[in-house]
Design an enzyme around this catalytic site. Structure first.
Site, PDB file in Angstrom:
ATOM      1  N   ASP A  41       2.897  10.255   9.366  1.00  0.00           N
ATOM      2  CA  ASP A  41       3.822   9.109   9.447  1.00  0.00           C
ATOM      3  C   ASP A  41       5.030   9.490  10.418  1.00  0.00           C
ATOM      4  OD1 ASP A  41       2.271   8.197   7.653  1.00  0.00           O
ATOM      5  OD2 ASP A  41       3.609   7.632   5.937  1.00  0.00           O
ATOM      6  N   ASP A  66      -2.597  -3.356   2.217  1.00  0.00           N
ATOM      7  CA  ASP A  66      -1.736  -2.816   1.434  1.00  0.00           C
ATOM      8  C   ASP A  66      -1.346  -3.934   0.220  1.00  0.00           C
ATOM      9  OD1 ASP A  66      -1.767  -0.895   3.330  1.00  0.00           O
ATOM     10  OD2 ASP A  66      -0.156  -1.716   4.485  1.00  0.00           O
TER      11      ASP A  66
END
Length: 245
Positions: free
Chosen positions: A11, A132
């Site tokens: 990330d 998500d």
């Protein structure tokens, strides 16, 4: 059926490798200054795929840290899938033309399903849909908002549009090192009949082994981040486990 793959995650925020706790931008830990160097380490450990997310891009709704992602895709002999800030046909084409193997459409698939439909028609298996979920409902915009669509409802619509791969994250599990929501992951795979890659909570070898048990049901892989950075999960060992399954 595709083989089960383990995806170490990178990330990127402010050009560095970070992890956020449950997607909270105020709860950040920096694990390295160079996403490319981290990717090279993962490749050396035996990874076939690397999962890269442009966190600044997710917030800005456009690619921000794309240089590090493109460098990885072009310079390392490893498959790269990328998410974060991909909102236009130009964004998708840019990454795929630069050697990225799979582009993840997240929030945009919820908010603009016709766009996702067009991209799936054009690029097929090179597009993954990122789901998500918080309490079963899809979260959008860097997890800052929860929609009124369930993950299973959206997934079924996307399968009609040609989706072959989902990346499913249970936000409550992300970065908590408490294990993945195996029940929800396996359920999504069974309900849709396509590949589901598990994300969030994969923190030890037993989590990987548990997910591999559902491979024949459509659980096609697992993304792991924080556990690898902290040493709780040894990537080489986990990759060997997956290879032998």
């Amino acid at each position: 059926m595709s083989k089960f793959d383990l995806y170490p995650a990178i990330d990127i925020r402010g050009g560095k490798c970070v992890r956020l706790l449950q997607g909270d931008y105020d709860k950040e830990t920096v694990y390295g200054d160079s996403p490319f160097d981290m990717a090279a380490r993962f490749k050396e450990a035996g990874a076939n795929w690397i999962h890269m997310v442009d966190l600044d891009g997710a917030k800005e709704k456009k690619p921000v840290n794309d240089a590090a992602i493109v460098k990885t895709a072009r310079s390392l002999d490893v498959n790269v899938q990328v998410g974060g800030g991909i909102r236009t046909a130009e964004d998708v084409a840019y990454y795929l033309n630069q050697g990225v193997d799979r582009v993840i459409l997240g929030s945009v698939a919820v908010q603009h399903p016709d766009f996702a439909k067009d991209m799936l028609a054009k690029y097929q298996e090179k597009i993954a849909i990122g789901l998500d979920a918080r309490d079963g409902y899809v979260a959008v915009n860097g997890w800052l908002e929860t929609s009124e669509v369930t993950a299973v409802e959206l997934a079924k619509k996307m399968v009609e549009y040609g989706a072959k791969t989902f990346i499913f994250t249970d936000i409550a599990k992300d970065g908590m090192m408490e294990g993945p929501n195996v029940e929800a992951i396996a359920n999504l795979a069974e309900q849709t009949g396509v590949d589901v890659i598990a994300s969030g909570g994969v923190s030890q070898l037993d989590d990987v082994k548990e997910l591999v048990k559902y491979h024949d049901k459509g659980v096609a892989g697992a993304i792991t981040g924080k556990a690898v950075y902290t040493g709780k999960l040894d990537l080489e060992t986990a990759l060997r486990e997956v290879e032998s399954s």
